[in-house]
Structures are given as C-alpha cells and as structure tokens.
Motif scaffolding. Structure first.
Motif: not given
Length: 830
Positions: A395-416
C-alpha cells in the motif's frame, strides 16, 4: 433506572451510611479494580478483586498481574459450549488481557473470558483495560465484572430500554466507577483523570462518584442515562443453530434498514441480541447526523465524523474526481486510471500525525493489487483483519517519498464503497488501532449499510451541486457580459436568482450598440420561473438584440416583440422596458411594455424620481399599441432600470418598494458598483427572496459638442478629396494626428461608395471623439454593402476590405432615409 435507588448493597466499610447487606444496588454490579505498574506488578487490589479472583489484597500487592488475573482468551470447553476457537472467528475476540499485560497497552481495550476460581464454579468475566497517561510512572487500570450477575440484571431490565450499544456493554448507558481507597496513594490522581477515561463525564459528576465510592468502600458498575464507555468487550457467545439463524435475521434487518425482529432471546443470548440491536441504533443515529444539507463539502465532513471514534479510529474518504467537481462521469467500472480525491480524514491519533503524510485534497489512482481497487471495482466491502508488513509495504509503495507504513501496519482495516444507484462514487478506508478489537463480519455488514446510506446522501449532494452548476452556467450564458463603458455612458448591472426557486429564471438585462454613438438599454422579465421561463427569456433577448441592430424605434420594437411572443405561444407573458440613449442629443427615447417605471437621478440637485411613462401591456397579450416618450437628460444623470423582484414583497404594496428604490438611488456612492450594492441592501434586507432580480444602472455622461464634427458632402467625386482634407485637419485639432493616415484612407473609401450609390440627398460625414474615434457616413441608398473577395484584376471589392483590415470595428445599418456605414479606431494612449 434511578442510580440513587438501591435494592440493597454490599456491606459498607464506612459507619452510619445506612447500606444494608444483600444483592447489588439497583443497576449496579460489583466491579473489581486493579492497577498494574509498568513492570506488570499489582499496585492496587480492591476488595471486589479479592471476591472475583479469590486472592487477598496482601497476597496480591507486588505480585505479577499475569499470575493473579487468569483472564487469557483460552476458554475451556464445557457441555453445550463449543471451544473458544470455534466461535472466536465469528465474534472476533480482541487481544487478551494476558498479552496486554506482558507487552504493555497504549489504547483502551476490553474482552471476555472464562476463568476457574478456587472453591467456585467457572466464572464468565468481562474486563476493561485503560492505560493511565500522565505524571508519574506508566500504569494500567483493569476493571472486571462477573458477567453472570450483569447478565441477570440486564435480563430483568432489557425491556426498560437499558439498551447496550456498540460492540457490547454500556457504550450507550453504562459508565464504570472505580473503587478508590484512602490507602491507595494514586486515588486523588485517578479521581482527577476520571473525566479523561470517560470523556462524556463532567468534572462535577466525577467528583460525586469518586466521593460515593470512597464513602461506601466497594466498587460498582453504575448505569447512567448518558455516559459512555470508550471501549466494550466482545461477548463471545457460543453459536447454536437457532442462535445463528437469529443473528442472520438480525443482520439482514440491519442491512435493509428495518426494525430488528421482535424475538425473545433464549438464555445466554440476550447480550448478543442486544449487541446486534445496538448496531441498528448506531446506524439510525449516524443517519440522523449526515445529510443535514445538500452542500457536498459539508456532507463529506458529516460522513467522516459520524464514525470516529465510535466505530473506527481513522476514517479516510475518497471520491471520484468528477464527483468532487460536481460533474457527471462515464459509465462503467473504475479502473487503474481513475483519479480519486482524498476529501476528508478524521482520526483519534495525535494532531498532525496524518496531515503531512496523507493530506486532504490529494488525488491519486490506485493499483489493481490494493484492497481499495478491489472495493471500488466490486462494489463490496473488503475486510483486512490485520494489515501485515507485506500488505503495508504494498500500500505504501504508491505514496511517493512518504512512508505511511507506521500509520497502517498492524491495524485492522475495513474498506467500504460509497455507492448509489449501482454507481461507485468513492470509498471509505476505516482503520482501528492495533490494540482495539479487529473488524469482524458484523462490522462488515454495519460498514456496508453505513456506506450505502452515506453514498446515497453524497449522490444527492453531488446531483444538487451538478444541477446548480448547470443552472448557473445556463443563466450566465443567457445573460450578456456588458462592457462597463459604452459611447457616452457607464453601465453597472446585478443579477440575483430567486433563492428558493433555483438559479435560473426569466429576468434579463442588456445593452446594444447603435449607430450614431447611441446605446439601447433593456430590462425584461418573463413571468414564471425555471428552465421554461429561462428558455423564453433567451428567445426574447435574442429578438431584442436583432431588432435593436436594425435601429427600430422603441415602440416599433416592442410591437414586433409582442408579435413574436404570440407566434412562440400564449403560455408566457413578459414585461420589457426599452430605452435608447443618444449622448450627442442628450436624450432618452423610452417605451414600456407593462414593466415597472425606471428611476432617473438628476446630477444637478441629486433629486430622484420615477419617470412617468405610458404603462403599456405585457409582451404576449397582443393587439395593444405601445407608445414611446422622449426625456431630456443632462451629463451625469443616472438611469436605473430593474425588475419587480427587487421592489415587490408579498403582502406589501409595490408602491412602498418603489419609494424605497427612488430614495436609495439618490444616495451618493463612490462608484457605480457601490451604488448598485447599496440599492440591493436597501431593498433586499431579508432572506427568502422568491423572485429573480435584474438591475441595470447607467450614468449618462453625454458627449460634448466640441467632440463632434459634421460635414455635408455633395454628390460629386471631387468632394472625396475635400472629405479627406477636413478629416485630417480635424484630427490634428483634436491631437489625434497619429490616426490621420488610416482614418483618411478609410473615409476616402466610404465617401467614394456613398457618392457613387446615393440618389439625390447629400452624403453626411461625422466624426465623434469619445472612448474611441467614430466615423459615420450616411447616404440615401437602402442597400447595405457586402464584404467581397477581390481578385487581382477586379476593380471593385477592395474598399470594405481595407476598412475591415484597418478599423477596430466597423458595420452598416439601415436608417429611415437610407443607411449608415461606420468604423471605429482606438484612441492612442496619452
């Protein structure tokens, strides 16, 4: 249930408080309170903890909490009860307390477990854990209660609206109070922090509860009519065939937005039944918070805020590019090129943590391997119980020059998906903190229903925005963009659509350039509102422009307009005020077709008055004559023309509005625009205007006699040379010698044609110096000249080609005596 009414209470530690032995107080369940330090050792152990866990305070203090709190997730299998792992997949039990004690806890958590206490049967326990953040060492507050006692109390009061809310117990009407003993050194600090643990509790109420607990000396779980617990335990009720069927019926009711089936829950199931019921109440509550307006941006914010923090900790809303722009979009499923705008982001993290990494307003496509692409192409929710490091990296690979992994890794996610009428408008990304219970299948159903309702509201706002944009574009295309300066006059206009009836209507204004430096000023009003009136207005306005270009007298123009309206149909009527301003003669020539009269403001003394004109019948009545009058004006006078929407108020005489209009028009203003705004404010102070308003104000500056030069040219070819000479001489006198060569050449061509085609009357040559240099040549021939393509050997056809090339603007029009051919040149900058 009154929290002050008691059916008996555990023995009190204080004297003289009147508490009697017996069952728990009304709506109160004994609560164990344990405080664990950062090393995992017990620093506080209440009497309720001794009763529930079978260990004395002296034995517990200083020992490892993991040894004293056997509340791990593993539940032993008993008769008619499946093992824990049989139903854990469905109920989605959160992190067990034992692992929380070992690894530390940074977010409120809750759960349910079965334990065996020495000398007692298996006890079903509900627990809550709250990290205490503040001065001093880090600590963990653990609350626990016997679910059996709570179950009995809830079963008795289930039909008295002691409803449970999200995820289980007490989010809606249950608040824990803590047993704080005087021998516990952190009691005062916990008392101060109680409102932070329970955000909905006031400071005063916190002090009352703490004082009551310290006085009575035993912990309680107190029912309230308005307090909420931040987190709630998962119930983990075993599945039986009938219970599964009940859950499925309840889930279908939630998804369909229907009332929950009125079924009597069997023993052991009422908590789960109420938990499903609370989901429906949650959806109903959310539905009341969204869609309060048809403003798209406001609706987006409402949708995002409705689910944080009660349902999720992070909510990011993405919409298709065309939805944000209020436009339509092509049919078909979105693909990897579809641009999605991040339009809102709500979260419970520390402020600013998300803002720099995923700012609102950013647009991006989503690759096919992401769960977001799967959601938007399938139109179905996508549940990711935990975002793994691998998925987080993808998921983080699509964000250029920004690492969002600390914000999302390990969290439960629901996309509606946010969809309406089988079209995906966008989607919401919902994330829960790692310490919070994972999203489960019931959350998937709840999220899908929430998104369906939100999608419909967003689509309604989108269509309203789109229709507003279409209406505004249509109205702007029908109303002319009048230049602020015409020959001898300055013009300012205002158009205000009716606020309750859409942005399109039948009011219009216009100005038309006429021969002889004159200007036609028009204001009209088609009776009615909406697209039909706007369409009729467009036809009439076009007709007025065409007939004005023919230089028809005002009365004749209205006569022709009335005939046209009758041919178009008898459905609509219109009023119209048509005035021709001659700045050289300082005269207005006006005719009225059922319109309110104009206001003239005299420059000399500032006096304003309504012009007394023959009223005439509205356009479309038919068979009624129109009259025109001539009104003398002076340089600096102002003419004000408007539609009745500005002066007419339901329930009031229109004379009151006309008097206010006349008075407000006389007030001095710094500019024409300021004068228009002052009139609007004076006559439109209240909201709720139902009619459109068109306003045109013209300052009649006039043209000084010294700026006009005229000559009579006899029908002799020799006179063409004289025409060139007088034009050159006049331009030198005016200080316009730079224009002399071009003007002399064009005058020569026009006078030559006029002398050649005139019959008997001398040719009239006139120069007018205003904002431009105007040259007019009149003759008695009614045939208008045509611009021809001249070949190398042709002797004719080059004269007008020269004029067309050198002039800023040129034209020809018929007059009563013949025709006028004219051209304009731009004045040089001084």
């Amino acid at each position: 249930m009154d929290r002050g009414t008691e059916r008996g209470a555990p023995p009190s530690r204080g004297a003289g408080n009147g508490a009697a032995d017996g069952p728990a107080a009304a709506g109160r369940v004994p609560l164990a309170v344990v405080v664990v330090d950062r090393d995992g050792l017990v620093s506080h152990w209440s009497r309720g903890a001794s009763r529930l866990f079978g260990a004395d305070k002296e034995e517990a203090i200083g020992r490892s909490a993991a040894d004293l709190l056997p509340v791990s997730g593993a539940l032993p299998a008993v008769e008619d009860t499946p093992p824990h792992d049989v139903y854990a997949a469905y109920d989605g039990l959160g992190p067990d307390l034992e692992s929380s004690l070992d690894s530390g806890l940074s977010y409120p958590a809750a759960g349910r477990a079965r334990l065996t206490v020495p000398g007692a049967d298996r006890v079903d326990v509900l627990w809550w854990a709250y990290p205490l953040v503040g001065p001093g060492p880090e600590r963990l507050l653990v609350l626990a209660a016997d679910a059996g006692g709570l179950h009995q109390d809830l079963h008795q009061d289930l039909h008295q609206d002691l409803d449970l809310a999200e995820g289980g117990i007490g989010v809606e009407r249950i608040a824990p109070a803590f047993a704080l003993h005087t021998d516990f050194p952190g009691a005062d600090e916990l008392a101060r922090r109680l409102p932070e643990i329970l955000p909905s509790m006031s400071v005063g109420e916190s002090a009352r509860i703490v004082a009551q607990i310290l006085e009575l000396g035993y912990p309680v779980l107190e029912f309230s009519q308005n307090d909420r617990v931040p987190v709630t335990p998962d119930w983990g009720v075993p599945r039986r065939a009938e219970r599964k069927a009940r859950r499925e019926r309840a889930a279908r009711a939630v998804a369909a937005g229907l009332p929950l089936p009125q079924e009597e829950p069997d023993e052991g199931e009422d908590l789960e039944y109420v938990a499903v019921r609370e989901r429906l109440e949650f959806l109903n509550e959310v539905s009341g918070k969204i869609g309060t307006s048809l403003d798209l941006s406001r609706t987006i914010v409402e949708v995002s805020r409705a689910v944080v923090p009660r349902f999720t900790d992070v909510a990011g809303t993405y919409l298709r590019e065309q939805v944000v722009a209020g436009e339509g979009f092509p049919d078909g499923v979105p693909d990897t090129t579809t641009m999605w705008h991040r339009v809102a982001l709500e979260h419970t993290d520390e402020p600013g943590r998300w803002d720099d990494v995923v700012p609102v307003g950013e647009a991006m496509p989503f690759p096919a391997h992401t769960p977001f692409f799967q959601c938007m192409t399938s139109g179905e929710p996508v549940l990711v119980p935990r975002i793994s490091e691998q998925l987080g990296h993808a998921i983080a690979s699509q964000f250029e020059k920004r690492d969002i992994r600390p914000l999302i890794t390990g969290r439960s996610m629901l996309v509606v998906p946010l969809k309406a009428r089988n079209v995906v408008l966008g989607f919401m990304i919902l994330l829960r903190h790692p310490e919070r219970v994972e999203f489960n299948d019931m959350d998937r159903v709840t999220g899908a229903e929430l998104a369906a309702r939100a999608g419909l509201v967003l689509d309604n706002a989108r269509m309203y925005t789109f229709q507003e944009s279409v209406a505004e574009t249509l109205q702007d295309s029908m109303l002319p963009h009048i230049p602020p300066r015409m020959a001898g006059c300055d013009i300012a206009t205002r158009y205000l659509p009716g606020t309750l009836l859409g942005r399109v209507g039948g009011d219009w204004f216009d100005s038309v350039k006429l021969p002889g430096a004159r200007t036609a000023l028009v204001v009209g009003d088609v009776m009615g509102h909406g697209l039909n009136s706007a369409a009729m207005m467009g036809q009439l306005r076009t007709a007025v422009q065409t007939m004005a270009a023919l230089d028809l007298p005002p009365a004749q123009l209205l006569r022709n307009l009335d005939d046209l309206a009758q041919r178009l149909g008898d459905t609509y009527l219109a009023t119209c005020l048509y005035a021709v301003y001659d700045p050289i003669a300082s005269e207005l020539h006006i005719a009225n077709a059922g319109h309110i009269p104009p206001v003239i403001v005299r420059a000399g003394d500032g006096r304003s008055e309504l012009l007394d004109l023959p009223t005439g019948a509205p356009i479309g009545v038919g068979g009624v004559p129109f009259e025109a009058v001539r009104v003398r004006v002076e340089p600096g006078d102002r003419l004000l023309m408007c539609t009745d929407g500005l002066v007419e108020v339901r329930g009031e005489d229109i004379g009151v509005g006309l008097a206010t209009l006349t008075e407000s028009a006389a007030h001095p203003a710094a500019s024409m625009d300021d004068a228009c705004d002052a009139i609007i404010r004076a006559l439109n102070p209240r909201d709720g205007r139902k009619d459109d308003v068109a306003l045109l104000m013209a300052r009649l500056n006039g043209i000084e006699p010294d700026d006009v030069a005229e000559w009579r040219i006899s029908l002799d070819p020799v006179e063409v040379g004289r025409a060139r000479a007088v034009v050159r001489e006049q331009l030198h006198d005016w200080g316009l010698a730079k224009l002399a060569d071009g003007a002399e050449l064009m005058v020569s061509e026009l006078v030559t044609n006029a002398v050649r085609h005139s019959h008997s009357r001398p040719v009239q040559l006139r120069l007018v110096r205003g904002d431009t240099l105007l040259c007019e040549v009149d003759d008695d021939d009614h045939d208008l000249p045509n611009l021809l393509s001249a070949g190398p050997t042709d002797e004719r056809g080059r004269g007008l080609r020269v004029v067309s090339t050198l002039a800023r603007e040129w034209g020809a029009s018929r007059t009563k005596a013949g025709k006028t051919v004219w051209f304009e040149l731009t004045l040089p900058r001084r």
